[in-house]
Write a protein that holds these residues in place. Structure first.
Motif, PDB file in Angstrom:
ATOM      1  N   ASN A  11      50.644   3.911  35.462  1.00 59.38           N
ATOM      2  CA  ASN A  11      49.544   4.318  36.335  1.00 59.38           C
ATOM      3  C   ASN A  11      49.179   3.204  37.308  1.00 59.38           C
ATOM      4  OD1 ASN A  11      49.268   6.801  34.936  1.00 59.38           O
ATOM      5  ND2 ASN A  11      48.026   5.786  33.364  1.00 59.38           N
ATOM      6  N   PHE A  12      49.103   1.975  36.775  1.00 58.05           N
ATOM      7  CA  PHE A  12      48.780   0.821  37.614  1.00 58.05           C
ATOM      8  C   PHE A  12      49.257  -0.436  36.920  1.00 58.05           C
ATOM      9  CE2 PHE A  12      46.049  -2.730  38.793  1.00 58.05           C
ATOM     10  CZ  PHE A  12      46.183  -2.707  40.172  1.00 58.05           C
ATOM     11  N   GLY A  13      49.739  -1.382  37.706  1.00 59.74           N
ATOM     12  CA  GLY A  13      50.136  -2.677  37.168  1.00 59.74           C
ATOM     13  C   GLY A  13      49.919  -3.764  38.199  1.00 59.74           C
ATOM     14  N   GLY A  14      49.464  -4.911  37.766  1.00 60.01           N
ATOM     15  CA  GLY A  14      49.249  -6.016  38.685  1.00 60.01           C
ATOM     16  C   GLY A  14      49.449  -7.358  37.997  1.00 60.01           C
ATOM     17  N   PHE A  15      50.057  -8.311  38.715  1.00 57.29           N
ATOM     18  CA  PHE A  15      50.342  -9.640  38.171  1.00 57.29           C
ATOM     19  C   PHE A  15      50.017 -10.668  39.248  1.00 57.29           C
ATOM     20  CE2 PHE A  15      53.349  -6.494  36.665  1.00 57.29           C
ATOM     21  CZ  PHE A  15      53.283  -6.615  35.279  1.00 57.29           C
ATOM     22  N   VAL A  16      49.286 -11.709  38.876  1.00 58.71           N
ATOM     23  CA  VAL A  16      48.973 -12.765  39.844  1.00 58.71           C
ATOM     24  C   VAL A  16      48.851 -14.098  39.107  1.00 58.71           C
ATOM     25  CG1 VAL A  16      46.473 -12.374  39.710  1.00 58.71           C
ATOM     26  CG2 VAL A  16      47.456 -13.471  41.744  1.00 58.71           C
ATOM     27  N   ASP A  17      49.409 -15.128  39.721  1.00 61.20           N
ATOM     28  CA  ASP A  17      49.356 -16.491  39.192  1.00 61.20           C
ATOM     29  C   ASP A  17      48.629 -17.358  40.220  1.00 61.20           C
ATOM     30  OD1 ASP A  17      50.890 -18.614  37.237  1.00 61.20           O
ATOM     31  OD2 ASP A  17      50.741 -19.381  39.275  1.00 61.20           O
ATOM     32  N   PHE A  18      47.737 -18.229  39.759  1.00 61.00           N
ATOM     33  CA  PHE A  18      47.078 -19.155  40.677  1.00 61.00           C
ATOM     34  C   PHE A  18      47.068 -20.550  40.065  1.00 61.00           C
ATOM     35  CE2 PHE A  18      43.796 -17.212  38.068  1.00 61.00           C
ATOM     36  CZ  PHE A  18      43.049 -18.295  37.622  1.00 61.00           C
ATOM     37  N   ARG A  19      47.122 -21.549  40.924  1.00 61.03           N
ATOM     38  CA  ARG A  19      47.189 -22.936  40.473  1.00 61.03           C
ATOM     39  C   ARG A  19      46.405 -23.826  41.412  1.00 61.03           C
ATOM     40  NH1 ARG A  19      53.703 -23.167  39.887  1.00 61.03           N
ATOM     41  NH2 ARG A  19      53.945 -21.356  38.542  1.00 61.03           N
ATOM     42  N   GLY A  20      45.895 -24.905  40.865  1.00 63.42           N
ATOM     43  CA  GLY A  20      45.197 -25.895  41.666  1.00 63.42           C
ATOM     44  C   GLY A  20      45.430 -27.274  41.101  1.00 63.42           C
ATOM     45  N   MET A  65      47.384 -10.574  34.103  1.00 58.45           N
ATOM     46  CA  MET A  65      48.286  -9.429  34.013  1.00 58.45           C
ATOM     47  C   MET A  65      47.508  -8.208  33.545  1.00 58.45           C
ATOM     48  SD  MET A  65      51.724  -9.021  31.642  1.00 58.45           S
ATOM     49  CE  MET A  65      50.837  -9.092  30.088  1.00 58.45           C
ATOM     50  N   TYR A  66      47.711  -7.075  34.217  1.00 61.29           N
ATOM     51  CA  TYR A  66      47.086  -5.816  33.803  1.00 61.29           C
ATOM     52  C   TYR A  66      48.115  -4.694  33.938  1.00 61.29           C
ATOM     53  CZ  TYR A  66      44.028  -1.769  33.511  1.00 61.29           C
ATOM     54  OH  TYR A  66      43.458  -0.579  33.141  1.00 61.29           O
ATOM     55  N   ILE A  67      48.270  -3.918  32.872  1.00 57.97           N
ATOM     56  CA  ILE A  67      49.197  -2.779  32.866  1.00 57.97           C
ATOM     57  C   ILE A  67      48.491  -1.570  32.265  1.00 57.97           C
ATOM     58  CG2 ILE A  67      51.425  -1.892  32.075  1.00 57.97           C
ATOM     59  CD1 ILE A  67      52.355  -4.763  31.701  1.00 57.97           C
ATOM     60  N   ASN A  68      48.568  -0.432  32.947  1.00 62.76           N
ATOM     61  CA  ASN A  68      47.997   0.820  32.447  1.00 62.76           C
ATOM     62  C   ASN A  68      49.066   1.904  32.507  1.00 62.76           C
ATOM     63  OD1 ASN A  68      46.577   3.599  33.135  1.00 62.76           O
ATOM     64  ND2 ASN A  68      45.121   2.374  31.948  1.00 62.76           N
ATOM     65  N   THR A  69      49.358   2.521  31.349  1.00 60.37           N
ATOM     66  CA  THR A  69      50.400   3.546  31.277  1.00 60.37           C
ATOM     67  C   THR A  69      49.890   4.784  30.547  1.00 60.37           C
ATOM     68  OG1 THR A  69      51.269   2.663  29.189  1.00 60.37           O
ATOM     69  CG2 THR A  69      52.247   1.821  31.231  1.00 60.37           C
TER      70      THR A  69
END
Length: 270
Positions: free
Chosen positions: A83-92, A104-108
């Motif tokens: 249904n929806f999936g999103g992945f993001v990495d951040f660094r400082g 990370m978010y996954i919806n099935t």
């Protein structure tokens, strides 16, 4: 008298011209160490949205104290149910201090390939739908212990936060029954990150962490390797492979899974 006035005026003009010329020479030949340059930036920030073509394998209990189901799905199976999936990495980084995050978010929604339900067994005309959502946030901080033109090495520690939600609906003819349940836990983790520069534009990233220690899950660990190419000062791309393992059994809930597959990302640096 007029001759004396004209001579004095000419002398003053010549003298002021010499003074101006002398000042100009001093400015033009100002030593480099006396020139004030802009201070270097202490902060570096970047964000990387990425795609993870992961498969899923393991044992999952969709709700509390229910028998676990064996699950094995390829990436194409997950995409079909997604249904929806999103992945993001951040660094400082501030000087040698590091912070990093991976969300990370996954919806099935799975209608057919849910495996057997041991409590009910195989019943003619029975259908089941499982709506599942998984949110994972890995947050780490640390210190850069080594850095030169070729190699950098960071030591990191932090937490991995998990939230699992399942909504199971069983249908048999005109009868349906639904049950929704969610559970969460937090794993302490320790790890490292290394960069190896082959050229000014091409580099290899190696990253790993592990933890759980029976605080949240029994164990969890993650590995990532990517090849990175820099296009501009602000933009680069990466491709590689990621592996994420967790073994959680607590309070009647079971989430014992492995996710693994290739990754592809684009990084923007501020």
């Amino acid at each position: 008298m007029q001759k004396k006035l004209l001579a004095a005026t000419l002398l003053a003009t010549i003298s002021s011209t010499h003074v101006f010329a002398a000042d100009a020479i001093v400015v033009d030949n100002q030593p480099a160490e006396d020139i004030v340059l802009p201070a270097p930036k202490n902060w570096s920030l970047q964000i990387t949205p990425y795609m993870w073509a992961s498969g899923l394998k393991g044992n999952i209990s969709p709700f509390k104290r229910a028998p676990s189901m064996e699950v094995e799905k390829s990436f194409s199976d997950i995409v079909k149910d997604l249904n929806f999936g999103g992945f993001v990495d951040f660094r400082g980084r501030y000087e040698d201090f590091i912070f990093a995050g991976d969300l990370m978010y996954i919806n099935t929604t799975d209608v057919e390939n849910i495996g057997k339900l041991p409590v009910i067994g195989n019943v003619q005309g029975l259908s089941a739908t499982v709506d599942s959502a998984q949110f994972t946030a890995t947050l780490k901080g640390g210190y850069r212990i080594y850095n030169d033109e070729t190699v950098s090495l960071d030591l990191l520690g932090g937490v991995r936060i998990w939230h699992i939600s399942n909504d199971v609906t069983l249908r048999y003819k005109n009868f349906s029954e639904s049950h929704k349940e969610s559970f969460s836990w937090v794993d302490p983790i320790i790890g490292f990150r290394a960069f190896i520069n082959f050229t000014p534009d091409l580099s290899l990233q190696l990253q790993g962490d592990g933890g759980g220690f029976d605080v949240g899950s029994k164990k969890t660990w993650q590995g990532l390797a990517t090849l990175n190419y820099t296009f501009t000062e602000h933009l680069s791309a990466s491709a590689g492979y990621k592996y994420l393992r967790v073994d959680y059994k607590s309070g009647g809930h079971i989430y014992d899974t492995t996710l693994k597959g290739p990754v592809l990302g684009v990084t923007y640096r501020f």
